[in-house]
Design a protein around this motif. Sequence first.
Motif, PDB file in Angstrom:
ATOM      1  N   ILE A 126       0.854  -1.082  -0.042  1.00  0.00           N
ATOM      2  CA  ILE A 126      -0.076  -0.028  -0.065  1.00  0.00           C
ATOM      3  C   ILE A 126       0.949   1.122   0.056  1.00  0.00           C
ATOM      4  O   ILE A 126       2.202   1.233   0.393  1.00  0.00           O
ATOM      5  CB  ILE A 126      -0.743  -0.058   1.063  1.00  0.00           C
ATOM      6  CG1 ILE A 126      -0.257   0.042   2.543  1.00  0.00           C
ATOM      7  CG2 ILE A 126      -1.687  -1.111   1.131  1.00  0.00           C
ATOM      8  CD1 ILE A 126      -1.058   0.434   3.984  1.00  0.00           C
ATOM      9  N   GLY A 127       0.232   2.307  -0.637  1.00  0.00           N
ATOM     10  CA  GLY A 127       1.141   3.497  -0.375  1.00  0.00           C
ATOM     11  C   GLY A 127       1.759   3.797  -1.641  1.00  0.00           C
ATOM     12  O   GLY A 127       2.068   5.170  -1.786  1.00  0.00           O
ATOM     13  N   GLY A 128       1.976   3.204  -2.671  1.00  0.00           N
ATOM     14  CA  GLY A 128       2.592   3.553  -3.747  1.00  0.00           C
ATOM     15  C   GLY A 128       1.748   4.606  -4.569  1.00  0.00           C
ATOM     16  O   GLY A 128       2.693   5.598  -5.196  1.00  0.00           O
ATOM     17  N   GLU A 129       0.421   4.638  -4.391  1.00  0.00           N
ATOM     18  CA  GLU A 129      -0.152   5.951  -4.986  1.00  0.00           C
ATOM     19  C   GLU A 129       0.467   7.159  -4.356  1.00  0.00           C
ATOM     20  O   GLU A 129      -0.104   8.379  -4.972  1.00  0.00           O
ATOM     21  CB  GLU A 129      -1.495   5.689  -5.015  1.00  0.00           C
ATOM     22  CG  GLU A 129      -2.259   5.973  -3.841  1.00  0.00           C
ATOM     23  CD  GLU A 129      -2.367   4.506  -2.957  1.00  0.00           C
ATOM     24  OE1 GLU A 129      -3.012   4.537  -1.994  1.00  0.00           O
ATOM     25  OE2 GLU A 129      -1.327   3.831  -3.050  1.00  0.00           O
ATOM     26  N   LEU A 130       0.788   7.505  -3.179  1.00  0.00           N
ATOM     27  CA  LEU A 130       1.216   8.618  -2.460  1.00  0.00           C
ATOM     28  C   LEU A 130       2.613   9.041  -2.976  1.00  0.00           C
ATOM     29  O   LEU A 130       3.109   9.850  -2.473  1.00  0.00           O
ATOM     30  CB  LEU A 130       1.161   8.242  -1.010  1.00  0.00           C
ATOM     31  CG  LEU A 130      -0.465   7.815  -0.284  1.00  0.00           C
ATOM     32  CD1 LEU A 130      -0.247   7.837   1.144  1.00  0.00           C
ATOM     33  CD2 LEU A 130      -1.274   9.062  -0.817  1.00  0.00           C
ATOM     34  N   SER A 131       3.366   8.244  -3.542  1.00  0.00           N
ATOM     35  CA  SER A 131       4.824   8.517  -3.750  1.00  0.00           C
ATOM     36  C   SER A 131       4.903   9.577  -4.482  1.00  0.00           C
ATOM     37  O   SER A 131       6.009  10.211  -3.928  1.00  0.00           O
ATOM     38  CB  SER A 131       5.413   7.508  -4.893  1.00  0.00           C
ATOM     39  OG  SER A 131       5.514   6.179  -4.087  1.00  0.00           O
ATOM     40  N   ALA A 132       3.986  10.200  -5.347  1.00  0.00           N
ATOM     41  CA  ALA A 132       3.987  11.774  -5.848  1.00  0.00           C
ATOM     42  C   ALA A 132       3.785  12.472  -4.974  1.00  0.00           C
ATOM     43  O   ALA A 132       4.092  13.927  -5.041  1.00  0.00           O
ATOM     44  CB  ALA A 132       2.960  11.653  -7.105  1.00  0.00           C
ATOM     45  N   GLU A 133       3.102  12.283  -3.762  1.00  0.00           N
ATOM     46  CA  GLU A 133       2.957  13.284  -2.615  1.00  0.00           C
ATOM     47  C   GLU A 133       4.201  13.678  -2.065  1.00  0.00           C
ATOM     48  O   GLU A 133       4.107  14.999  -1.418  1.00  0.00           O
ATOM     49  CB  GLU A 133       1.983  12.878  -1.679  1.00  0.00           C
ATOM     50  CG  GLU A 133       0.627  12.398  -2.239  1.00  0.00           C
ATOM     51  CD  GLU A 133      -0.286  13.865  -2.652  1.00  0.00           C
ATOM     52  OE1 GLU A 133       0.086  14.914  -1.934  1.00  0.00           O
ATOM     53  OE2 GLU A 133      -1.413  13.763  -2.891  1.00  0.00           O
ATOM     54  N   TYR A 134       5.148  12.800  -2.017  1.00  0.00           N
ATOM     55  CA  TYR A 134       6.373  13.136  -1.224  1.00  0.00           C
ATOM     56  C   TYR A 134       7.569  13.534  -2.229  1.00  0.00           C
ATOM     57  O   TYR A 134       7.731  12.878  -3.429  1.00  0.00           O
ATOM     58  CB  TYR A 134       7.016  11.874  -0.816  1.00  0.00           C
ATOM     59  CG  TYR A 134       8.432  12.111  -0.064  1.00  0.00           C
ATOM     60  CD1 TYR A 134       8.384  12.535   1.301  1.00  0.00           C
ATOM     61  CD2 TYR A 134       9.583  11.967  -0.757  1.00  0.00           C
ATOM     62  CE1 TYR A 134       9.819  12.752   1.477  1.00  0.00           C
ATOM     63  CE2 TYR A 134      10.758  11.881  -0.405  1.00  0.00           C
ATOM     64  CZ  TYR A 134      10.768  12.586   0.966  1.00  0.00           C
ATOM     65  OH  TYR A 134      12.096  12.908   1.572  1.00  0.00           O
ATOM     66  N   SER A 135       8.011  14.795  -1.937  1.00  0.00           N
ATOM     67  CA  SER A 135       9.182  15.254  -2.624  1.00  0.00           C
ATOM     68  C   SER A 135      10.142  15.824  -2.006  1.00  0.00           C
ATOM     69  O   SER A 135       9.925  16.638  -0.876  1.00  0.00           O
ATOM     70  CB  SER A 135       8.546  16.560  -3.611  1.00  0.00           C
ATOM     71  OG  SER A 135       9.557  17.141  -4.161  1.00  0.00           O
ATOM     72  N   LYS A 136      11.305  15.423  -2.116  1.00  0.00           N
ATOM     73  CA  LYS A 136      12.479  15.378  -1.003  1.00  0.00           C
ATOM     74  C   LYS A 136      12.737  16.698  -0.906  1.00  0.00           C
ATOM     75  O   LYS A 136      13.102  17.547   0.197  1.00  0.00           O
ATOM     76  CB  LYS A 136      13.666  14.722  -1.396  1.00  0.00           C
ATOM     77  CG  LYS A 136      14.874  14.456  -0.441  1.00  0.00           C
ATOM     78  CD  LYS A 136      15.907  13.502  -0.970  1.00  0.00           C
ATOM     79  CE  LYS A 136      16.919  13.667   0.153  1.00  0.00           C
ATOM     80  NZ  LYS A 136      18.077  12.705  -0.132  1.00  0.00           N
ATOM     81  N   GLU A 137      12.862  17.712  -2.037  1.00  0.00           N
ATOM     82  CA  GLU A 137      13.204  19.172  -2.147  1.00  0.00           C
ATOM     83  C   GLU A 137      12.081  20.277  -2.361  1.00  0.00           C
ATOM     84  O   GLU A 137      12.255  21.182  -2.750  1.00  0.00           O
ATOM     85  CB  GLU A 137      14.224  19.515  -3.033  1.00  0.00           C
ATOM     86  CG  GLU A 137      15.646  18.315  -2.534  1.00  0.00           C
ATOM     87  CD  GLU A 137      16.637  18.557  -3.685  1.00  0.00           C
ATOM     88  OE1 GLU A 137      17.415  17.738  -3.677  1.00  0.00           O
ATOM     89  OE2 GLU A 137      16.544  19.209  -4.591  1.00  0.00           O
ATOM     90  N   GLY A 138      10.688  19.718  -2.030  1.00  0.00           N
ATOM     91  CA  GLY A 138       9.659  20.441  -2.289  1.00  0.00           C
ATOM     92  C   GLY A 138       9.148  20.369  -3.847  1.00  0.00           C
ATOM     93  O   GLY A 138       9.841  19.504  -4.507  1.00  0.00           O
ATOM     94  N   PRO A 139       8.350  21.002  -4.207  1.00  0.00           N
ATOM     95  CA  PRO A 139       7.732  20.946  -5.576  1.00  0.00           C
ATOM     96  C   PRO A 139       8.623  21.167  -6.730  1.00  0.00           C
ATOM     97  O   PRO A 139       8.522  20.723  -7.720  1.00  0.00           O
ATOM     98  CB  PRO A 139       6.307  21.914  -5.589  1.00  0.00           C
ATOM     99  CG  PRO A 139       6.760  22.921  -4.293  1.00  0.00           C
ATOM    100  CD  PRO A 139       7.642  22.222  -3.530  1.00  0.00           C
ATOM    101  N   LYS A 140       9.871  22.060  -6.408  1.00  0.00           N
ATOM    102  CA  LYS A 140      10.721  22.199  -7.432  1.00  0.00           C
ATOM    103  C   LYS A 140      11.524  21.151  -7.567  1.00  0.00           C
ATOM    104  O   LYS A 140      12.534  21.215  -8.670  1.00  0.00           O
ATOM    105  CB  LYS A 140      11.181  23.735  -7.248  1.00  0.00           C
ATOM    106  CG  LYS A 140      10.008  24.693  -7.424  1.00  0.00           C
ATOM    107  CD  LYS A 140      10.597  26.246  -7.370  1.00  0.00           C
ATOM    108  CE  LYS A 140       9.520  27.233  -7.462  1.00  0.00           C
ATOM    109  NZ  LYS A 140       9.980  28.712  -7.369  1.00  0.00           N
ATOM    110  N   GLY A 141      12.076  20.523  -6.413  1.00  0.00           N
ATOM    111  CA  GLY A 141      13.107  19.473  -6.622  1.00  0.00           C
ATOM    112  C   GLY A 141      12.684  18.127  -7.299  1.00  0.00           C
ATOM    113  O   GLY A 141      11.518  17.877  -7.158  1.00  0.00           O
ATOM    114  N   GLY A 142      13.625  17.841  -8.191  1.00  0.00           N
ATOM    115  CA  GLY A 142      13.101  16.592  -8.926  1.00  0.00           C
ATOM    116  C   GLY A 142      13.419  15.287  -7.822  1.00  0.00           C
ATOM    117  O   GLY A 142      12.851  14.231  -8.530  1.00  0.00           O
ATOM    118  N   ALA A 143      14.056  15.195  -7.049  1.00  0.00           N
ATOM    119  CA  ALA A 143      14.147  14.099  -6.414  1.00  0.00           C
ATOM    120  C   ALA A 143      13.183  13.577  -5.545  1.00  0.00           C
ATOM    121  O   ALA A 143      12.028  14.267  -4.871  1.00  0.00           O
ATOM    122  CB  ALA A 143      15.406  14.230  -5.195  1.00  0.00           C
TER     123      ALA A 143
END
Length: 402
Positions: A126-143
């Motif tokens: 479970i939780g795979g669909e939330l991966s896009a919600e997590y951004s290591k460096e914020g919305p402008k960071g690609g990681a």
Amino acid sequence: MPIETLNPEVWKLVGTLNGEWKTNGGKDFGWGTVKTSSQTLTANALLSVYKLMRGNQNLTRDYYLVVGDVYHGIQGSPSTPSSNWVSVGFYANHMKLRLETNSQQARLVTFGPNSTVEQATISFSIGGELSAEYSKEGPKGGASLSANVGVSFTASEVSFAARPATQSIEWQARLPHVGWVSAGVPANPGRPSYAGYIWNAAAIIEVPQGATPNFKGRFEVDFEFNWTRGIRKRSFTPEIDLVYQSLTRTGTSDIEVIPPLPTILETLRSLASSTGRDGKTDTFLAALENSRVIDALGDSNLDQIVIAPTNLAVQTYFDQHPQIALEAVSPANQAWLDSWVAERIISTPPGSVELATLSASVKSMSEGEWYQCADGLLLVTDTYEVASGLRGAVRSGAIRAA
């Protein structure tokens, strides 16, 4: 390991949801039966609560993962139940787990295991669909890192029935007890019933950003002592309340309990005059408490942004504008007082996009100290005037004034 190790950069441990029960099997029943006085029955649910960590704090929802071990055990059972023709000692018929939240606007996103029938192993993620919600460096960071959580456990002779609802999920694990195929067939329980069984539950629940999740749960196991493999002679069916404990880890063994956030009104009062310091918000607090606008605070259907000028800001402005000061203190000017307070309070639906957007814009327009409160945000500022951009936002209808 049934539950894979979670990346703390993605899922941060924020609490536990646990409950346990234990008892002795009781007085021996009689000739030819398994001794119950030497049997011990246990039931435990040990769940952890994690919060999804995100760089982009402009999003309006928080996500919580509840995952862990659910098990029962019976100590003192015979190694081979069929060796005794009168009884087999205690065994368990079923295990039932319920998780729920009473937070407003909370929603069950996903869960596992789902309903199953006679599988040797149960695996789910479970939780795979939330991966896009997590951004290591914020919305402008690609990681980005994955929020996926994998779970796997053995399920020989065990089946699950899952009953999801909007704010809750309930599982029932059906165990291989006596007569679970048909009356008296089989005559002996399977090992998950008479020895013990462990399985792993997982669910993700979303709440408005900043809201308290308010988790609770209940775990039930039906223990039965059966005579002549068909007559229920003694039983225990404990209903174990699972208690949510919010925590942060400050070290390897220290646990700090996180107190609930104060309300806006409680924060204003704490900033007013008290022993050993000058108050900051006495004037605004007095105006608020004498206005009809105070009824908008504490409404569970609203979040507020409150902009409170300090005592110094009000005094300086009134010194410069004596006519306005006269209006402020006149007992005949209740309407003026209500308008003055209402101009500094903005209400939005809990966790709304408007609240997040307006909070960011007001912070950029106004200087002062910001306080995160249980029912919204409080800005204490040395500026008397409300920012012109804020007035414009209110008039445009983007948000609704209290």
